[in-house]
Design a protein around this motif. Sequence first.
Motif, PDB file in Angstrom:
ATOM      1  N   LEU A   9       0.895  -1.217   0.176  1.00 31.53           N
ATOM      2  CA  LEU A   9       0.189   0.168  -0.101  1.00 31.53           C
ATOM      3  C   LEU A   9       0.868   1.277  -0.166  1.00 31.53           C
ATOM      4  CD1 LEU A   9      -2.895  -0.764   2.542  1.00 31.53           C
ATOM      5  CD2 LEU A   9      -3.009  -0.507   0.236  1.00 31.53           C
ATOM      6  N   THR A  10       0.320   2.307  -0.710  1.00 30.03           N
ATOM      7  CA  THR A  10       1.127   3.616  -0.504  1.00 30.03           C
ATOM      8  C   THR A  10       1.044   4.111   0.544  1.00 30.03           C
ATOM      9  OG1 THR A  10      -0.899   4.727  -1.586  1.00 30.03           O
ATOM     10  CG2 THR A  10       0.849   3.962  -2.884  1.00 30.03           C
ATOM     11  N   TRP A  11       2.103   4.923   1.060  1.00 29.74           N
ATOM     12  CA  TRP A  11       1.760   5.733   2.515  1.00 29.74           C
ATOM     13  C   TRP A  11       1.236   7.061   2.406  1.00 29.74           C
ATOM     14  CZ3 TRP A  11       6.008   4.819   6.439  1.00 29.74           C
ATOM     15  CH2 TRP A  11       6.291   3.575   6.781  1.00 29.74           C
ATOM     16  N   SER A  12       0.668   7.333   3.286  1.00 33.13           N
ATOM     17  CA  SER A  12       0.253   8.928   2.881  1.00 33.13           C
ATOM     18  C   SER A  12       1.477   9.924   3.604  1.00 33.13           C
ATOM     19  CB  SER A  12      -0.849   9.200   4.126  1.00 33.13           C
ATOM     20  OG  SER A  12      -0.551   9.061   5.463  1.00 33.13           O
ATOM     21  N   LEU A  13       1.426  10.905   3.237  1.00 29.99           N
ATOM     22  CA  LEU A  13       2.316  11.994   3.442  1.00 29.99           C
ATOM     23  C   LEU A  13       2.591  12.088   5.045  1.00 29.99           C
ATOM     24  CD1 LEU A  13       4.351  14.141   2.501  1.00 29.99           C
ATOM     25  CD2 LEU A  13       2.373  15.803   3.003  1.00 29.99           C
ATOM     26  N   HIS A  14       1.488  11.958   5.830  1.00 27.87           N
ATOM     27  CA  HIS A  14       1.606  12.064   7.216  1.00 27.87           C
ATOM     28  C   HIS A  14       2.501  10.629   7.828  1.00 27.87           C
ATOM     29  CE1 HIS A  14      -2.045  14.255   6.350  1.00 27.87           C
ATOM     30  NE2 HIS A  14      -1.699  15.139   7.175  1.00 27.87           N
ATOM     31  N   ALA A  15       2.173   9.655   7.150  1.00 30.57           N
ATOM     32  CA  ALA A  15       2.985   8.297   7.719  1.00 30.57           C
ATOM     33  C   ALA A  15       4.267   8.432   7.215  1.00 30.57           C
ATOM     34  CB  ALA A  15       2.083   7.116   7.167  1.00 30.57           C
ATOM     35  N   ASP A  16       4.405   9.051   5.977  1.00 27.42           N
ATOM     36  CA  ASP A  16       5.919   9.026   5.606  1.00 27.42           C
ATOM     37  C   ASP A  16       6.564   9.858   6.309  1.00 27.42           C
ATOM     38  OD1 ASP A  16       7.923   8.117   3.735  1.00 27.42           O
ATOM     39  OD2 ASP A  16       7.240   9.685   2.364  1.00 27.42           O
ATOM     40  N   LEU A  17       6.135  11.048   6.853  1.00 23.27           N
ATOM     41  CA  LEU A  17       7.101  11.766   7.740  1.00 23.27           C
ATOM     42  C   LEU A  17       7.201  11.318   9.054  1.00 23.27           C
ATOM     43  CD1 LEU A  17       5.249  15.284   6.613  1.00 23.27           C
ATOM     44  CD2 LEU A  17       7.679  14.703   6.161  1.00 23.27           C
ATOM     45  N   TYR A  18       6.269  10.786   9.536  1.00 20.11           N
ATOM     46  CA  TYR A  18       6.222  10.142  11.006  1.00 20.11           C
ATOM     47  C   TYR A  18       7.385   8.810  10.774  1.00 20.11           C
ATOM     48  CZ  TYR A  18       4.677   8.384  15.283  1.00 20.11           C
ATOM     49  OH  TYR A  18       4.910   7.868  16.823  1.00 20.11           O
ATOM     50  N   SER A  19       7.595   8.207   9.759  1.00 22.81           N
ATOM     51  CA  SER A  19       8.398   7.179   9.557  1.00 22.81           C
ATOM     52  C   SER A  19       9.909   7.514   9.725  1.00 22.81           C
ATOM     53  CB  SER A  19       8.036   6.208   8.493  1.00 22.81           C
ATOM     54  OG  SER A  19       8.478   6.986   7.341  1.00 22.81           O
ATOM     55  N   ILE A  20      10.002   8.782   9.315  1.00 27.50           N
ATOM     56  CA  ILE A  20      11.567   9.380   9.327  1.00 27.50           C
ATOM     57  C   ILE A  20      12.137   9.646  10.765  1.00 27.50           C
ATOM     58  CG2 ILE A  20      12.939  11.275   8.480  1.00 27.50           C
ATOM     59  CD1 ILE A  20      10.882  11.541   6.164  1.00 27.50           C
ATOM     60  N   PHE A  21      11.437  10.653  11.475  1.00 24.21           N
ATOM     61  CA  PHE A  21      11.906  10.692  12.929  1.00 24.21           C
ATOM     62  C   PHE A  21      10.998  10.860  13.807  1.00 24.21           C
ATOM     63  CE2 PHE A  21      15.648  12.692  10.363  1.00 24.21           C
ATOM     64  CZ  PHE A  21      16.439  11.744  10.797  1.00 24.21           C
ATOM     65  N   GLY A  22       9.872  10.547  13.657  1.00 20.78           N
ATOM     66  CA  GLY A  22       8.729  10.511  14.372  1.00 20.78           C
ATOM     67  C   GLY A  22       7.878  11.746  14.416  1.00 20.78           C
ATOM     68  N   PHE A  23       7.501  12.238  15.659  1.00 23.15           N
ATOM     69  CA  PHE A  23       6.739  13.178  15.668  1.00 23.15           C
ATOM     70  C   PHE A  23       7.369  14.610  15.319  1.00 23.15           C
ATOM     71  CE2 PHE A  23       4.449  16.810  18.302  1.00 23.15           C
ATOM     72  CZ  PHE A  23       3.185  16.681  17.639  1.00 23.15           C
ATOM     73  N   PRO A  24       8.533  14.615  15.596  1.00 27.89           N
ATOM     74  CA  PRO A  24       9.312  15.959  15.200  1.00 27.89           C
ATOM     75  C   PRO A  24       9.448  16.126  13.704  1.00 27.89           C
ATOM     76  CG  PRO A  24      10.814  15.155  16.916  1.00 27.89           C
ATOM     77  CD  PRO A  24       9.459  13.973  16.445  1.00 27.89           C
ATOM     78  N   SER A  25       9.748  15.335  13.008  1.00 28.66           N
ATOM     79  CA  SER A  25       9.609  15.475  11.562  1.00 28.66           C
ATOM     80  C   SER A  25       8.302  15.507  10.991  1.00 28.66           C
ATOM     81  CB  SER A  25      10.112  14.100  10.810  1.00 28.66           C
ATOM     82  OG  SER A  25       9.469  12.608  11.129  1.00 28.66           O
ATOM     83  N   LEU A  26       6.984  14.901  11.648  1.00 29.30           N
ATOM     84  CA  LEU A  26       5.796  15.310  11.264  1.00 29.30           C
ATOM     85  C   LEU A  26       5.454  16.821  11.271  1.00 29.30           C
ATOM     86  CD1 LEU A  26       3.052  14.103  10.317  1.00 29.30           C
ATOM     87  CD2 LEU A  26       2.428  13.732  12.777  1.00 29.30           C
ATOM     88  N   VAL A  27       5.683  17.227  12.431  1.00 28.16           N
ATOM     89  CA  VAL A  27       5.596  18.676  12.870  1.00 28.16           C
ATOM     90  C   VAL A  27       6.217  19.582  11.875  1.00 28.16           C
ATOM     91  CG1 VAL A  27       5.928  20.653  14.405  1.00 28.16           C
ATOM     92  CG2 VAL A  27       4.984  18.472  15.072  1.00 28.16           C
ATOM     93  N   GLY A  28       7.574  19.274  11.406  1.00 26.18           N
ATOM     94  CA  GLY A  28       8.493  20.088  10.759  1.00 26.18           C
ATOM     95  C   GLY A  28       8.077  19.960   9.234  1.00 26.18           C
ATOM     96  N   GLY A  29       7.466  18.587   8.831  1.00 31.88           N
ATOM     97  CA  GLY A  29       7.317  18.428   7.394  1.00 31.88           C
ATOM     98  C   GLY A  29       5.866  19.217   7.018  1.00 31.88           C
ATOM     99  N   MET A  30       4.775  19.151   7.996  1.00 28.64           N
ATOM    100  CA  MET A  30       3.652  19.717   7.881  1.00 28.64           C
ATOM    101  C   MET A  30       3.701  21.302   7.960  1.00 28.64           C
ATOM    102  SD  MET A  30       1.134  17.521   7.414  1.00 28.64           S
ATOM    103  CE  MET A  30       2.129  16.896   6.259  1.00 28.64           C
ATOM    104  N   PHE A  31       4.960  21.887   8.692  1.00 30.95           N
ATOM    105  CA  PHE A  31       5.167  23.074   8.668  1.00 30.95           C
ATOM    106  C   PHE A  31       5.609  23.852   7.233  1.00 30.95           C
ATOM    107  CE2 PHE A  31       8.243  26.555   8.923  1.00 30.95           C
ATOM    108  CZ  PHE A  31       7.550  27.609   9.470  1.00 30.95           C
ATOM    109  N   MET A  32       6.534  22.707   6.713  1.00 28.49           N
ATOM    110  CA  MET A  32       7.038  22.925   5.597  1.00 28.49           C
ATOM    111  C   MET A  32       5.849  23.134   4.415  1.00 28.49           C
ATOM    112  SD  MET A  32      10.314  23.801   5.856  1.00 28.49           S
ATOM    113  CE  MET A  32      10.721  23.766   4.288  1.00 28.49           C
TER     114      MET A  32
END
Length: 118
Positions: A9-32
């Motif tokens: 299955l394809t990953w959503s953007l949220h899951a992809d960002l979370y899989s990198i460094f967890g919550f900090p990358s999710l917040v940073g990615g959504m900010f970008m």
Amino acid sequence: MKYGNFFALTWSLHADLYSIFGFPSLVGGMFMVGLFLYRFHHRVTWTASPKLFASYWIFNGYISTLFRDGGVPMAYFFGFSFVAVYILVTAGKIRMARIQAPAANTGSVRSGTVGSVA
């Protein structure tokens, strides 16, 4: 595995960002993403380019694909649609003119405001 094999299955953007460094990358990615959307909207508000204006609306149509399926399908859909816009704008010699928009609830025109006419 009770309901099927969900390996491909394809990953959503949220899951992809979370899989990198967890919550900090999710917040940073959504900010970008938010910063990009803000700047793109601000640029389109003041543009006279029909290609950029059409790109904005195509992008808005496919933004749910970015959040649901990730960037690759969204890039494919946007790129395919933009080729059609580029051909239509170039071959049809479509231009945009910026006009002064009247102020809300008054008969005067605010300085520095714009509207678009395609």
